[in-house]
Motif scaffolding. Structure first.
Motif, short mmCIF file in Angstrom:
data_model
loop_
_atom_site.label_atom_id
_atom_site.label_comp_id
_atom_site.label_asym_id
_atom_site.label_seq_id
_atom_site.Cartn_x
_atom_site.Cartn_y
_atom_site.Cartn_z
N PRO A 6 0.81 -1.23 0.00
CA PRO A 6 0.00 0.00 0.00
C PRO A 6 0.84 1.27 0.00
O PRO A 6 0.47 2.26 -0.65
CB PRO A 6 -0.82 -0.14 1.28
CG PRO A 6 -0.94 -1.61 1.51
CD PRO A 6 0.36 -2.17 1.05
N ALA A 7 1.97 1.27 0.71
CA ALA A 7 2.81 2.47 0.76
C ALA A 7 3.35 2.82 -0.63
O ALA A 7 3.45 4.00 -0.99
CB ALA A 7 3.95 2.26 1.74
N THR A 8 3.70 1.80 -1.40
CA THR A 8 4.20 2.04 -2.76
C THR A 8 3.12 2.65 -3.64
O THR A 8 3.36 3.59 -4.41
CB THR A 8 4.69 0.72 -3.38
OG1 THR A 8 5.74 0.18 -2.58
CG2 THR A 8 5.20 0.94 -4.80
N VAL A 9 1.91 2.11 -3.51
CA VAL A 9 0.80 2.61 -4.31
C VAL A 9 0.44 4.04 -3.89
O VAL A 9 0.13 4.89 -4.74
CB VAL A 9 -0.42 1.68 -4.19
CG1 VAL A 9 -1.60 2.22 -4.99
CG2 VAL A 9 -0.06 0.27 -4.65
N ARG A 10 0.52 4.31 -2.60
CA ARG A 10 0.22 5.65 -2.13
C ARG A 10 1.22 6.67 -2.71
O ARG A 10 0.84 7.77 -3.13
CB ARG A 10 0.26 5.71 -0.60
CG ARG A 10 -0.18 7.06 -0.01
CD ARG A 10 -0.15 7.03 1.50
NE ARG A 10 -1.06 6.02 2.02
CZ ARG A 10 -2.37 6.18 2.13
NH1 ARG A 10 -2.93 7.30 1.72
NH2 ARG A 10 -3.12 5.21 2.62
N ARG A 11 2.49 6.30 -2.74
CA ARG A 11 3.50 7.19 -3.32
C ARG A 11 3.23 7.41 -4.81
O ARG A 11 3.37 8.53 -5.32
CB ARG A 11 4.91 6.61 -3.11
CG ARG A 11 5.43 6.74 -1.68
CD ARG A 11 6.92 6.47 -1.61
NE ARG A 11 7.27 5.13 -2.02
CZ ARG A 11 7.32 4.09 -1.20
NH1 ARG A 11 7.04 4.26 0.10
NH2 ARG A 11 7.65 2.89 -1.64
N ALA A 12 2.85 6.33 -5.49
CA ALA A 12 2.55 6.46 -6.92
C ALA A 12 1.33 7.33 -7.15
O ALA A 12 1.27 8.09 -8.13
CB ALA A 12 2.33 5.07 -7.52
N LEU A 13 0.38 7.25 -6.24
CA LEU A 13 -0.83 8.06 -6.34
C LEU A 13 -0.50 9.53 -6.11
O LEU A 13 -0.97 10.42 -6.84
CB LEU A 13 -1.87 7.57 -5.34
CG LEU A 13 -3.30 8.08 -5.48
CD1 LEU A 13 -3.89 7.68 -6.82
CD2 LEU A 13 -4.16 7.52 -4.34
N ASP A 14 0.32 9.80 -5.11
CA ASP A 14 0.68 11.18 -4.79
C ASP A 14 1.53 11.81 -5.89
O ASP A 14 1.38 13.00 -6.21
CB ASP A 14 1.44 11.24 -3.46
CG ASP A 14 0.56 10.89 -2.27
OD1 ASP A 14 -0.68 10.96 -2.41
OD2 ASP A 14 1.11 10.54 -1.21
N SER A 15 2.42 11.01 -6.48
CA SER A 15 3.35 11.55 -7.48
C SER A 15 2.83 11.43 -8.90
O SER A 15 3.41 12.00 -9.82
CB SER A 15 4.69 10.82 -7.38
OG SER A 15 4.53 9.45 -7.73
N GLU A 28 -7.94 -1.30 -2.57
CA GLU A 28 -8.58 -0.15 -1.91
C GLU A 28 -7.53 0.65 -1.16
O GLU A 28 -6.67 0.09 -0.48
CB GLU A 28 -9.67 -0.64 -0.95
CG GLU A 28 -10.52 0.45 -0.35
CD GLU A 28 -9.92 1.03 0.93
OE1 GLU A 28 -10.27 2.18 1.28
OE2 GLU A 28 -9.12 0.32 1.57
N LEU A 29 -7.59 1.97 -1.32
CA LEU A 29 -6.64 2.84 -0.66
C LEU A 29 -7.36 4.12 -0.25
O LEU A 29 -7.86 4.86 -1.10
CB LEU A 29 -5.47 3.18 -1.60
CG LEU A 29 -4.25 3.85 -0.98
CD1 LEU A 29 -3.52 2.90 -0.04
CD2 LEU A 29 -3.30 4.32 -2.08
N SER A 30 -7.44 4.34 1.07
CA SER A 30 -8.07 5.55 1.61
C SER A 30 -9.47 5.77 1.06
O SER A 30 -9.85 6.87 0.65
CB SER A 30 -7.20 6.77 1.32
OG SER A 30 -5.91 6.62 1.87
#
Length: 357
Positions: A6-15, A28-30
C-alpha cells in the motif's frame, strides 16, 4: 492491496508516477479503488458504490471493472496514470542490454522452482530456460504447441509435462472458464482454456503459482499488425511505435481474463515480463528494435534473452495459443456437433453460452 505494498501505491498516487517499480496492483486505498496503468490485476465494484468491491466479479451482483490507471470513488472514475512517453535509447547495444537487465532482474527474483506455462515459443522459453521449475504444455494430441514445447524442452535439456486435451475434458472446462472470466466469446474462452487446464495440473502437482510469458507480444512488437502500421486496418496509429503503444493499451482488457482463469484453477499468476522495469525498457526502444529491418518481430527481446535461451528457440515464430493448442479448432468442432452451425451468428459463442444454462 493486490500486487504491491500500500505504501508504494500511495507514493505512486501522490506523485502520479505510472511505473513505480511494481508488477501491477489493484485494491482499496483511503476509501478509493485503484488499478495500475496497464491493468495487470482486476478489481470490480458495484455501480455507484465503490465500497462494495472484490477482486472476483462473482462476489458482486452487478460487477463493474475499474479501468486501468484509474482511481474510483463515489464521484466516479478519475484517470490518474497514463503510459509515459519516454526518450528512446539511440544505441542498439544499450537498448538490448537494458531489456536483458530488466527481464533477468525479474526472473532472478523468482523462486528457482517456479513452474512455467511452456508453449515452446520465445516468451515462455525465456522463463523456462532461466528457471528450474517444471514445464507444462497443454494442447490436443499432435498440436503445434505440444510439438514446439517438446522440441524446445529437449534443446534446454529439461523435462516437460504434456497435458493432452480430449473433447470431454474441453467440454467440462468450458463453463468453468466462462464463469470464472465472465466471457463467452470464442476468442477469450479459446485463449483462457489452455491457461486454465495448465494451471489445474500445476495446482494438482502442489504448486500455488505459475509463471506465464504474458506481455511480451504487446510490449515488444510481437503482432503482425504492428509491423504493418499504418497500412493495417486493425490499428489506428501511423507508425510502428504508435501501433505498439496502441496494442499495449489492450492489456487492460486481456489480463483480467487470464488472471481470473488462472486463479479459478487454483494458482496465482506470475508475469515477470509485465513488471514495470520491463515495461519501461520496452517503451525506450526505437522502431527498428521492435521490428528489425528484416521484419523480425520482438527483435530486441529476442536478442536480449538469447543470453540464456538457445537461438533456435529465441528466434522461433509461434502460433497464438488458441490455434497452436488446437483449442480454437476443437471448440468450433464441438459447437457444430452440438447443432451450432457456422452460418449462425457467433456459433461458438452461442454454444459456450448454452453450456452455462
Amino acid at each position: 492491496m493486490d500486487g504491491a505494498a500500500p505504501a508504494t501505491v500511495r507514493r505512486a498516487l501522490d506523485s502520479r508516477e505510472a511505473l513505480p517499480g511494481t508488477g501491477g496492483f489493484a485494491g482499496e486505498l483511503s476509501g478509493a479503488l485503484v488499478r495500475d496503468v496497464l491493468g495487470r490485476y482486476p478489481i470490480f465494484s458495484e455501480p455507484e458504490d465503490p465500497t462494495t468491491w472484490s477482486f472476483d466479479h462473482r462476489d458482486l451482483t452487478n460487477p463493474r471493472l475499474v479501468p486501468a490507471g484509474c482511481r474510483r470513488t463515489e464521484a466516479g472514475d478519475e484517470q490518474v496514470w497514463t503510459l509515459p512517453e519516454l526518450p528512446l535509447v539511440s544505441s542498439r547495444t544499450e537498448a538490448i542490454k537494458s531489456v536483458r537487465a530488466a527481464v533477468e532482474g525479474q526472473l532472478s527474483a523468482l523462486p528457482e522452482d517456479t513452474p512455467v506455462a511452456f508453449s515452446g515459443g520465445v516468451d515462455s522459453a525465456a522463463l523456462g530456460a532461466y528457471l528450474d521449475g517444471p514445464l507444462y504444455v497443454t494442447g490436443f494430441p499432435g498440436s503445434h504447441d505440444i510439438e514446439a514445447a517438446q522440441s524446445a524442452a529437449q534443446l534446454l535439456g529439461k523435462d516437460l509435462t504434456v497435458i493432452e486435451v480430449s473433447h470431454d475434458v474441453l467440454e467440462a472446462a468450458i463453463p468453468e472458464v466462462a464463469r470464472a472470466t465472465s466471457r463467452t466469446n470464442a476468442m477469450d474462452v479459446g485463449i483462457a482454456l489452455p491457461l486454465y487446464l495448465t494451471a489445474k495440473r500445476a495446482a494438482a502437482d502442489g504448486y500455488d503459482t505459475l509463471a506465464v510469458g504474458q506481455g511480451a507480444d504487446e510490449l515488444f512488437g510481437g503482432y503482425e499488425k504492428i509491423t504493418r502500421a499504418p497500412d493495417d486496418h486493425r490499428v489506428a496509429a501511423d507508425t510502428v511505435r504508435g501501433a505498439a503503444r496502441e496494442v499495449i493499451a489492450t492489456l487492460a482488457d486481456q489480463l483480467p481474463r487470464d488472471v481470473l482463469a488462472l486463479r479459478a484453477a487454483g494458482v496465482e499468476p506470475v508475469a515477470p515480463l509485465l513488471h514495470d522495469d520491463v515495461v519501461e525498457a520496452s517503451l525506450r526502444l526505437p522502431e527498428n528494435l521492435l521490428v528489425s529491418p528484416r521484419g523480425e518481430r520482438k527483435f530486441a527481446f529476442r536478442m536480449a534473452v538469447r543470453e540464456w535461451t538457445p537461438d533456435p528457440i529465441a528466434f522461433r515464430e509461434k502460433k497464438a495459443v488458441q490455434y497452436g493448442s488446437l483449442i480454437a479448432r476443437e471448440l468450433d468442432r464441438l459447437a457444430r456437433q452440438a447443432g451450432y452451425k457456422k452460418r449462425m451468428d457467433d456459433h461458438v459463442g452461442q454454444y459456450i453460452a448454452s453450456l452455462l444454462d
